[in-house]
Design a protein around this motif. Structure first.
Motif, mmCIF file in Angstrom:
data_model
loop_
_atom_site.group_PDB
_atom_site.id
_atom_site.type_symbol
_atom_site.label_atom_id
_atom_site.label_comp_id
_atom_site.label_asym_id
_atom_site.label_seq_id
_atom_site.Cartn_x
_atom_site.Cartn_y
_atom_site.Cartn_z
ATOM 1 N N ARG A 93 0.831 -1.207 0.000
ATOM 2 C CA ARG A 93 0.000 0.000 0.000
ATOM 3 C C ARG A 93 0.865 1.257 0.000
ATOM 4 N NH1 ARG A 93 -5.053 -2.294 3.058
ATOM 5 N NH2 ARG A 93 -5.891 -3.369 1.243
ATOM 6 N N PHE A 94 2.008 1.204 0.666
ATOM 7 C CA PHE A 94 2.947 2.322 0.674
ATOM 8 C C PHE A 94 3.459 2.588 -0.738
ATOM 9 C CE2 PHE A 94 7.441 3.653 0.951
ATOM 10 C CZ PHE A 94 7.296 4.863 1.617
ATOM 11 N N ILE A 95 3.902 1.549 -1.427
ATOM 12 C CA ILE A 95 4.434 1.712 -2.782
ATOM 13 C C ILE A 95 3.382 2.292 -3.716
ATOM 14 C CG2 ILE A 95 5.244 0.442 -4.820
ATOM 15 C CD1 ILE A 95 6.682 -1.447 -2.831
ATOM 16 N N LYS A 96 2.155 1.800 -3.603
ATOM 17 C CA LYS A 96 1.077 2.231 -4.495
ATOM 18 C C LYS A 96 0.353 3.494 -4.012
ATOM 19 C CE LYS A 96 0.077 -2.398 -6.208
ATOM 20 N NZ LYS A 96 -0.966 -3.418 -6.352
ATOM 21 N N CYS A 97 0.716 3.983 -2.828
ATOM 22 C CA CYS A 97 -0.007 5.110 -2.218
ATOM 23 C C CYS A 97 -1.492 4.788 -2.119
ATOM 24 C CB CYS A 97 0.241 6.413 -2.974
ATOM 25 S SG CYS A 97 1.956 6.963 -2.880
ATOM 26 N N ASP A 98 -1.771 3.589 -1.670
ATOM 27 C CA ASP A 98 -3.136 3.119 -1.467
ATOM 28 C C ASP A 98 -3.469 3.340 0.005
ATOM 29 O OD1 ASP A 98 -5.474 1.688 -0.998
ATOM 30 O OD2 ASP A 98 -4.753 -0.167 -1.915
ATOM 31 N N PHE A 99 -4.360 4.289 0.267
ATOM 32 C CA PHE A 99 -4.681 4.667 1.639
ATOM 33 C C PHE A 99 -5.837 3.871 2.239
ATOM 34 C CE2 PHE A 99 -2.190 8.105 -0.049
ATOM 35 C CZ PHE A 99 -1.332 8.393 1.001
ATOM 36 N N THR A 100 -6.222 2.766 1.588
ATOM 37 C CA THR A 100 -7.236 1.878 2.144
ATOM 38 C C THR A 100 -6.753 1.387 3.502
ATOM 39 O OG1 THR A 100 -7.825 1.161 -0.081
ATOM 40 C CG2 THR A 100 -8.579 -0.227 1.744
ATOM 41 N N ASN A 101 -7.581 1.533 4.513
ATOM 42 C CA ASN A 101 -7.271 1.120 5.890
ATOM 43 C C ASN A 101 -6.126 1.898 6.531
ATOM 44 O OD1 ASN A 101 -9.297 -0.853 5.817
ATOM 45 N ND2 ASN A 101 -7.884 -2.337 4.937
ATOM 46 N N ALA A 102 -5.662 2.969 5.895
ATOM 47 C CA ALA A 102 -4.603 3.778 6.498
ATOM 48 C C ALA A 102 -5.164 4.541 7.689
ATOM 49 C CB ALA A 102 -4.029 4.751 5.470
ATOM 50 N N GLN A 103 -4.293 4.822 8.629
ATOM 51 C CA GLN A 103 -4.695 5.541 9.845
ATOM 52 C C GLN A 103 -4.234 6.987 9.738
ATOM 53 O OE1 GLN A 103 -2.745 4.042 13.347
ATOM 54 N NE2 GLN A 103 -3.549 5.668 14.641
ATOM 55 N N LYS A 104 -5.187 7.922 9.838
ATOM 56 C CA LYS A 104 -4.815 9.338 9.854
ATOM 57 C C LYS A 104 -4.225 9.624 11.225
ATOM 58 C CE LYS A 104 -7.115 12.971 8.035
ATOM 59 N NZ LYS A 104 -8.193 13.992 7.922
ATOM 60 N N VAL A 105 -2.960 10.055 11.251
ATOM 61 C CA VAL A 105 -2.323 10.361 12.527
ATOM 62 C C VAL A 105 -2.213 11.856 12.762
ATOM 63 C CG1 VAL A 105 -1.126 8.141 12.745
ATOM 64 C CG2 VAL A 105 0.009 10.032 11.576
ATOM 65 N N ALA A 106 -2.350 12.668 11.710
ATOM 66 C CA ALA A 106 -2.340 14.130 11.861
ATOM 67 C C ALA A 106 -3.136 14.747 10.727
ATOM 68 C CB ALA A 106 -0.923 14.668 11.866
ATOM 69 N N ASN A 107 -4.068 15.637 11.085
ATOM 70 C CA ASN A 107 -4.869 16.295 10.053
ATOM 71 C C ASN A 107 -4.152 17.534 9.515
ATOM 72 O OD1 ASN A 107 -5.419 18.550 11.745
ATOM 73 N ND2 ASN A 107 -7.229 17.555 12.584
ATOM 74 N N GLU A 108 -4.825 18.305 8.690
ATOM 75 C CA GLU A 108 -4.217 19.436 7.989
ATOM 76 C C GLU A 108 -3.807 20.580 8.912
ATOM 77 O OE1 GLU A 108 -6.808 17.675 7.025
ATOM 78 O OE2 GLU A 108 -6.195 16.894 5.082
ATOM 79 N N THR A 109 -4.321 20.629 10.131
ATOM 80 C CA THR A 109 -3.972 21.731 11.028
ATOM 81 C C THR A 109 -3.015 21.333 12.153
ATOM 82 O OG1 THR A 109 -5.897 21.321 12.449
ATOM 83 C CG2 THR A 109 -6.186 22.868 10.611
ATOM 84 N N GLN A 110 -2.800 20.060 12.383
ATOM 85 C CA GLN A 110 -2.008 19.618 13.529
ATOM 86 C C GLN A 110 -0.506 19.849 13.396
ATOM 87 O OE1 GLN A 110 -4.275 15.741 13.670
ATOM 88 N NE2 GLN A 110 -3.722 15.952 15.827
ATOM 89 N N GLY A 111 -0.017 20.175 12.218
ATOM 90 C CA GLY A 111 1.418 20.378 12.046
ATOM 91 C C GLY A 111 1.893 21.772 12.383
ATOM 92 N N GLY A 112 0.954 22.680 12.684
ATOM 93 C CA GLY A 112 1.329 24.050 12.998
ATOM 94 C C GLY A 112 2.035 24.165 14.338
ATOM 95 N N GLY A 113 2.640 25.309 14.565
ATOM 96 C CA GLY A 113 3.325 25.576 15.835
ATOM 97 C C GLY A 113 4.470 24.624 16.075
ATOM 98 N N GLU A 114 4.376 23.893 17.187
ATOM 99 C CA GLU A 114 5.434 22.946 17.550
ATOM 100 C C GLU A 114 5.334 21.640 16.769
ATOM 101 O OE1 GLU A 114 8.090 23.642 19.597
ATOM 102 O OE2 GLU A 114 7.230 25.641 19.336
ATOM 103 N N GLY A 115 4.274 21.475 15.973
ATOM 104 C CA GLY A 115 4.129 20.295 15.141
ATOM 105 C C GLY A 115 3.412 19.152 15.835
ATOM 106 N N PHE A 116 3.196 18.106 15.068
ATOM 107 C CA PHE A 116 2.549 16.890 15.556
ATOM 108 C C PHE A 116 3.630 15.879 15.881
ATOM 109 C CE2 PHE A 116 1.140 12.581 14.696
ATOM 110 C CZ PHE A 116 0.080 12.490 15.588
ATOM 111 N N GLU A 117 3.513 15.224 17.026
ATOM 112 C CA GLU A 117 4.510 14.236 17.447
ATOM 113 C C GLU A 117 3.966 12.818 17.314
ATOM 114 O OE1 GLU A 117 5.956 15.169 21.357
ATOM 115 O OE2 GLU A 117 6.810 17.083 20.685
ATOM 116 N N PHE A 118 4.799 11.944 16.761
ATOM 117 C CA PHE A 118 4.462 10.531 16.617
ATOM 118 C C PHE A 118 5.596 9.717 17.214
ATOM 119 C CE2 PHE A 118 4.358 6.392 14.689
ATOM 120 C CZ PHE A 118 3.001 6.092 14.619
ATOM 121 N N VAL A 119 5.272 8.891 18.220
ATOM 122 C CA VAL A 119 6.280 8.065 18.889
ATOM 123 C C VAL A 119 6.355 6.707 18.198
ATOM 124 C CG1 VAL A 119 6.971 6.990 21.069
ATOM 125 C CG2 VAL A 119 5.867 9.240 21.078
#
Length: 153
Positions: A93-119
Motif C-alpha cells: 500500500r505504501f508503494i502504491k499510495c493506497d490509503f485503504t485502511n490507512a490511519q490518519k495520525v495528523a490532520n491538515e492543522t495539527q502540524g502548525g506551531g510545535e508540530g505533531f509528534e508521533f512516537v
C-alpha cells in the motif's frame, strides 16, 4: 494485481534500505543510543511538498524504539498547500499510495506551531508515512512519503 517494473524496483530499493538502516550502527550519527530522540521530519525543510523524505530517512537513520518524529507544516491558507500524515498498513500500500485502511495520525492543522509528534512504538516493524493531499499526488510523486523501522537500543 501485480507490480509494475517501477514498483518492483521501488520495492527492491525499500527492502535494501530497510536492511541497511536496521543493521546500521550509530557511529557518526547524532542519535544517543541510551535515550529517545525528538526528530523533526525533513529537518529545517519540515513536512512540505517537493522534498524527498525517503532520501531524508535513509540519511538520517537509524531510528530507535520510542524516538519521536515531529511533523511540522503550515496550516492551510489561501497561500499554502495543506498537508496531513497517514500511517499506511503495509509495503504494498505504501508503494502504491493506497490509503485503504490507512490511519490518519495528523490532520491538515495539527502540524502548525510545535508540530505533531508521533512516537515509534513498534520495534523492528516498518512505519509507513505519507500525505494524501490532492488525491494522493503528494505521495504518488514519491516525495511526501517515507518509512522507518525502529530498532531497539
Amino acid at each position: 494485481m501485480g507490480f509494475t517494473i517501477a514498483q518492483g524496483l521501488m520495492l527492491v530499493l525499500l527492502i535494501a534500505s530497510t536492511m541497511a538502516i536496521s543493521t546500521a550502527r550509530p557511529f557518526g550519527n547524532s542519535h544517543n543510543t541510551q535515550t529517545s530522540n525528538k526528530i523533526i521530519v525533513g529537518d529545517s525543510y519540515h513536512w512540505n511538498y517537493g522534498f524527498n523524505y525517503t532520501e531524508w530517512a535513509i540519511k538520517h537513520g537509524p531510528f530507535y524504539l520510542n524516538d519521536t518524529l515531529v511533523f511540522k507544516y503550515d496550516p492551510p491558507t489561501p497561500n499554502t498547500n495543506p498537508h496531513n500524515v497517514y500511517l499506511l498498513e503495509n509495503l504494498e500500500r505504501f508503494i502504491k499510495c493506497d490509503f485503504t485502511n490507512a490511519q490518519k495520525v495528523a490532520n491538515e492543522t495539527q502540524g502548525g506551531g510545535e508540530g505533531f509528534e508521533f512516537v515509534l512504538e513498534r520495534p523492528w516493524q516498518p512505519h509507513y508515512f505519507a500525505c494524501t493531499v490532492h488525491e494522493g499526488i503528494h505521495c504518488l510523486n514519491g516525495t511526501m512519503k517515507f518509512f522507518v523501522t525502529p530498532i531497539c537500543h
